[in-house]
Structure formats: structure tokens, C-alpha cells
Write an enzyme that holds these catalytic residues in place. Structure first.
Site, PDB file in Angstrom:
ATOM      1  N   LYS A  92       4.595   2.801   8.664  1.00 43.27           N
ATOM      2  CA  LYS A  92       3.395   3.577   8.974  1.00 43.27           C
ATOM      3  C   LYS A  92       2.172   2.679   9.172  1.00 43.27           C
ATOM      4  CE  LYS A  92       3.493   7.174   6.201  1.00 43.27           C
ATOM      5  NZ  LYS A  92       3.186   8.093   5.064  1.00 43.27           N
ATOM      6  N   LYS A 151       0.847  -1.207   0.000  1.00 42.07           N
ATOM      7  CA  LYS A 151       0.000   0.000   0.000  1.00 42.07           C
ATOM      8  C   LYS A 151       0.870   1.240   0.000  1.00 42.07           C
ATOM      9  CE  LYS A 151      -4.006   2.115   0.428  1.00 42.07           C
ATOM     10  NZ  LYS A 151      -3.599   2.985  -0.700  1.00 42.07           N
ATOM     11  N   THR A 175      -5.215  13.121   6.218  1.00 45.93           N
ATOM     12  CA  THR A 175      -3.829  13.234   6.684  1.00 45.93           C
ATOM     13  C   THR A 175      -3.724  14.304   7.769  1.00 45.93           C
ATOM     14  OG1 THR A 175      -3.111  12.569   4.489  1.00 45.93           O
ATOM     15  CG2 THR A 175      -1.444  13.550   5.912  1.00 45.93           C
ATOM     16  N   LYS A 199       5.453   2.247  -2.688  1.00 47.95           N
ATOM     17  CA  LYS A 199       5.387   3.637  -3.141  1.00 47.95           C
ATOM     18  C   LYS A 199       5.636   3.673  -4.629  1.00 47.95           C
ATOM     19  CE  LYS A 199       4.898   7.773  -1.224  1.00 47.95           C
ATOM     20  NZ  LYS A 199       4.252   8.025   0.074  1.00 47.95           N
ATOM     21  N   ASN A 216      -2.496  19.831  -0.162  1.00 47.44           N
ATOM     22  CA  ASN A 216      -3.689  19.272   0.471  1.00 47.44           C
ATOM     23  C   ASN A 216      -3.548  19.172   1.994  1.00 47.44           C
ATOM     24  OD1 ASN A 216      -6.133  17.917   0.752  1.00 47.44           O
ATOM     25  ND2 ASN A 216      -5.136  15.936   0.564  1.00 47.44           N
ATOM     26  N   SER A 254      -7.459   5.578   3.803  1.00 40.95           N
ATOM     27  CA  SER A 254      -7.347   4.751   2.591  1.00 40.95           C
ATOM     28  C   SER A 254      -7.783   3.315   2.912  1.00 40.95           C
ATOM     29  CB  SER A 254      -5.906   4.726   2.074  1.00 40.95           C
ATOM     30  OG  SER A 254      -5.648   5.853   1.271  1.00 40.95           O
TER      31      SER A 254
HETATM   32  N1  GLU Z   1       0.713   9.125   0.147  1.00 47.50           N
HETATM   33  C1  GLU Z   1       0.164   9.023   1.462  1.00 47.50           C
HETATM   34  C2  GLU Z   1       1.253   8.657   2.450  1.00 47.50           C
HETATM   35  O1  GLU Z   1       2.417   8.882   2.223  1.00 47.50           O
HETATM   36  C3  GLU Z   1      -1.047   8.109   1.505  1.00 47.50           C
HETATM   37  C4  GLU Z   1      -0.788   6.675   1.142  1.00 47.50           C
HETATM   38  C5  GLU Z   1      -2.062   5.848   1.025  1.00 47.50           C
HETATM   39  O2  GLU Z   1      -3.133   6.323   1.337  1.00 47.50           O
HETATM   40  O3  GLU Z   1      -1.905   4.702   0.612  1.00 47.50           O
HETATM   41  O4  GLU Z   1       0.977   8.202   3.535  1.00 47.50           O
END
Ligand code: GLU
Length: 409
Positions: free
Chosen positions: A90, A66, A186, A102, A217, A343
Site C-alpha cells: 500500500k 508503518k 480512508t 501491522k 469509521n 498518517s
Molecule cells: N490501519 C490502516 C490501514 O490498514 C491505517 C494504517 C496507518 O495509517 O498506518 O491502512
């Protein structure tokens, strides 16, 4: 220093705390798969351009890969690997059943037209579709990508696979099965953690002053939420400069101005981009890019608290200095995990077809973030370590446990 090297330093610092053997530590420092492609896009001019693209899948012991996809001129394999690794950490910190991944495309999206950006989004999915899917790897927005990019990616994926699969991507528009509250998740998650921390310290959030770096954002929403809570936002920056006012900025009006005129420099008188770092504020909220607090910039910081909404805004050397100065840093892997937490809710909703009310999303987000903060803060107190070391240690323990249960360690 290279971003992935920074990640390895964090792991090294937390490995003992997590009780990992050397073999286990090495296993947690390796991506499962590095995918790379050159994306070809026909430009509006009729000529073709090629953009390097990456998808890095880090570890799926706790669930499918993810993580977001960024469109940025400096995105490269090193940066994307570090960000993928941080997603693993995370997701484990907040206890959601995902691994880390990523994506990145080396491109300046500001130079692309709307049509070209859509073509790039579709080309990305064409390149990596075999490795994506609701049970494999689930992308989301990151720096300079948004719900509209997710919509084009979903559409391309469904054309390729021939079926409706809303759970293959998150951060979608609501009309395509996006979750209510994902757009503000976030920042909302970060504020929930900040509130829990300040409750522990018996500090009133309304009595604080804040400087927010970045008005994308997450940064914009954090500034709005802080202003709403009564915190005086004395500095707010974007890539064009820093707006400052000791008596408190009118955050809503300035963000409205930016929405119309694109940059703060067109909205009011701005100081240097870096001025936000040295603003006289109790709380500093980095919500832009990596490595803003470094050995050469950290001395200017006057804040007592740092709430890391950006990924990787503090280098390990600066982090160590802040710790000796008694500055409380709420690390990215905890502070900004609200995005991926919602998410997760979006993925659950897409899989079940049962869509939740906004209040349900908000309540569950707050619950997840407060629980994660409590676990990290208790661990940090018991072992007398920073919140970052505690968050990494707890996360690595959880990933290692999942790997052990699978017989992978
Ligand atoms: N890009 C965001 C992060 O760095 C969200 C990642 C997601 O929702 O999968 O946490």
C-alpha cells in the site's frame, strides 16, 4: 484459505509483470521481524487476563515500518503477517516513504471496560517499545482501535522514553498532534479514487446505486460521502444486520441512530448481515473484515464496481471470477491507502511541528490518490491486467528497487 497464503498468491501473480527474479520474489515475501508477547491486564474484577499480541515488521527498504494495530478476537499471526505485507504494498502504491507493519491483539474489545482497554493499550507499548519509534515503526488505528487508544499508546511510549515524540504514532487525537482530516482519510481517499475511475469511464457518480458493508469509521464515512455526491445508498450493514431501501436510505439519520443505539438492529428493520452482498446496487463497498467475497458468496453480488475499503475483502478465487465477469474491482492496496497517506502527513507534521490546515490535507490527499490511480490504471491498461495485479506489480517494483539500491538483493 489462510490470509498470508492469499498475499503470496497476489505476489506470485504480479511478480512476472513486475519483472522480478525468483530470488527477488522470495525476498519480498518474508517479514523482517515477528514480535509476539502475552499482554497481562488487571481486569476491573481484580483478576488478571492475558491476551496474545503481535507486531510484525515486514520490509523497511522504503522507510520506517508503518501500519495499524487491531484489537480483534480473530487476530492471529497469519492474519497480522498478511496485513503487514499489504501495508508494504500500500505505501509503495501511493508512493509514501514507509515500509510495512501491522499489529494485533487477540481480544474482544467490546467486552473490556474503558479502563481495561487503556491498560491493554499501555501493555502493548510496554511489550514492543524497543521496536517502535518515529524512525523505526509507527503504529496507527485499525479494526476496533481509535484515536483514544493511540493517545494511551503515545503517552506510555513517552513515559518509557522520557521525551515528547508525537511522530511515533498516527491517528492520534487532534489535541495530541493528530492531523486534521485523518479521521475521514480512508473513505475520502477511496472516494477520490472512485471519482477518478468513473471520470475515465464517463460514468456519473450521482447516477449510481451503492451498497456499503460495514459502518465503522471508514464504512460510515464512505456511505456519507456517497450520499453527499448524490449516489443512492440502497443498503448499509453492520454486524447486527443490513438496512435496505431501494429508493435510497437516509444515511445521516441512520448513522446518527447507530451512534446512539450502537447497532442498526436497534435503529430499524434489518435483513441478514449478508443481505448487503446481494443488494441490487451498481457499486459494492466492502468496509468490514476480510474474505467477504468468496467463491461461495460472490455469485450473489450484483454490482459492476467493487471499492475495497476493507483490507483483504476478496479471496483470490472470487477475484478471478469477478474479473471474468467484467466487474471492476478497485483493490484495497489502492482504495484504502488514503488512511496511511494522511498518517504520513501526520508524521511529517509531528516531526516538523508545522501543522496544516484541513484544506491542505484534503488537497494533498486527493493529489496522492489521483496520481496513484492514474499510474495503476495506465499500467493495467497497457498490460491488460486487473487493477489489483497492476497495483501489486507497481508496488513490488518500487520495493525491489529500494532493496537493490541498498544492496539487499
Ligand atoms: N490501519 C490502516 C490501514 O490498514 C491505517 C494504517 C496507518 O495509517 O498506518 O491502512
Amino acid at each position: 484459505m489462510a490470509a498470508f497464503e492469499n498475499f503470496k498468491q497476489q505476489v506470485n501473480a504480479a511478480a512476472k509483470l513486475a519483472g522480478l527474479t525468483e530470488k527477488e520474489q522470495t525476498a519480498l515475501e518474508k517479514p523482517d521481524r515477528v514480535l509476539r508477547a502475552d499482554l497481562e491486564v488487571v481486569l476491573d474484577s481484580g483478576s488478571k487476563a492475558t491476551f496474545p499480541a503481535y507486531r510484525i515488521q515486514f520490509n523497511n527498504a522504503r522507510g520506517p515500518y508503518k501500519g495499524g494495530i487491531r484489537f480483534h478476537p480473530e487476530a492471529d499471526e497469519d492474519e497480522v503477517s498478511a496485513l503487514a505485507a499489504m501495508m508494504m504494498v500500500k505505501c509503495a502504491v501511493v508512493g509514501i516513504p514507509f515500509g510495512g507493519a501491522k499489529g494485533g491483539v487477540t481480544v474482544d474489545p467490546k467486552k473490556l471496560s474503558v479502563r481495561e482497554r487503556q491498560a491493554l493499550a499501555r501493555a502493548y507499548v510496554q511489550a514492543f517499545s524497543d521496536h517502535l519509534g518515529p524512525d523505526q515503526d509507527i503504529p496507527a488505528p485499525d479494526v476496533y482501535t481509535n484515536p483514544s487508544v493511540m493517545a494511551h499508546m503515545l503517552d506510555e511510549y513517552e513515559i518509557i522514553t522520557g521525551k515528547s515524540q508525537p511522530a511515533m504514532i498516527t491517528g492520534k487525537p487532534i489535541a495530541l498532534g493528530g492531523s486534521l482530516g485523518r479521521d475521514t482519510a480512508t473513505a475520502d481517499g477511496a472516494i477520490a479514487v472512485l471519482e477518478a475511475l468513473l471520470e475515465d469511464e464517463r460514468v456519473d457518480v450521482a447516477g449510481l446505486t451503492a451498497a456499503v458493508q460495514g459502518a465503522g469509521n471508514a464504512g460510515a464515512q464512505a456511505a456519507r460521502r456517497l450520499a453527499h455526491l448524490g449516489t443512492k445508498v440502497v443498503a448499509l450493514s453492520d454486524s447486527s444486520g443490513t438496512l435496505q431501501d431501494e429508493s435510497g436510505l437516509d444515511v445521516a439519520a441512520l448513522l446518527e441512530g447507530k451512534a446512539q443505539k450502537k447497532e442498526f438492529s436497534a435503529v430499524g428493520k434489518v435483513d441478514a448481515v449478508d443481505a448487503v452482498l446481494s443488494a441490487n446496487a451498481d457499486l459494492f463497498v466492502p468496509a468490514a473484515l476480510e474474505e467477504q467475497l468468496r467463491i461461495d458468496t460472490v455469485d450473489a453480488l450484483r454490482a459492476r464496481y467493487v471499492l475495497e475499503i476493507a483490507n483483504g475483502p476478496t479471496t483470490p478465487e472470487a477475484d478471478a471470477l469477478l474479473a471474468t465477469r467484467g466487474v471492476t474491482v478497485v483493490p484495497d492496496v489502492l482504495a484504502n491507502a488514503g488512511g496511511v497517506a494522511v498518517s504520513y502527513f501526520e508524521w511529517v507534521q509531528g516531526r516538523t511541528g508545522d501543522y496544516w490546515k484541513k484544506e491542505v490535507v484534503e488537497a494533498r490527499l486527493s493529489e496522492i490518490m489521483r496520481k496513484a490511480y492514474r499510474e495503476v490504471a495506465d499500467f493495467a491498461r497497457e498490460r491488460t491486467v486487473t487493477l489489483r495485479a497492476a497495483a501489486y506489480a507497481l508496488a513490488l517494483k518500487r520495493v525491489a528497487e529500494a532493496m537493490r539500491e541498498r544492496g539487499r538483493l
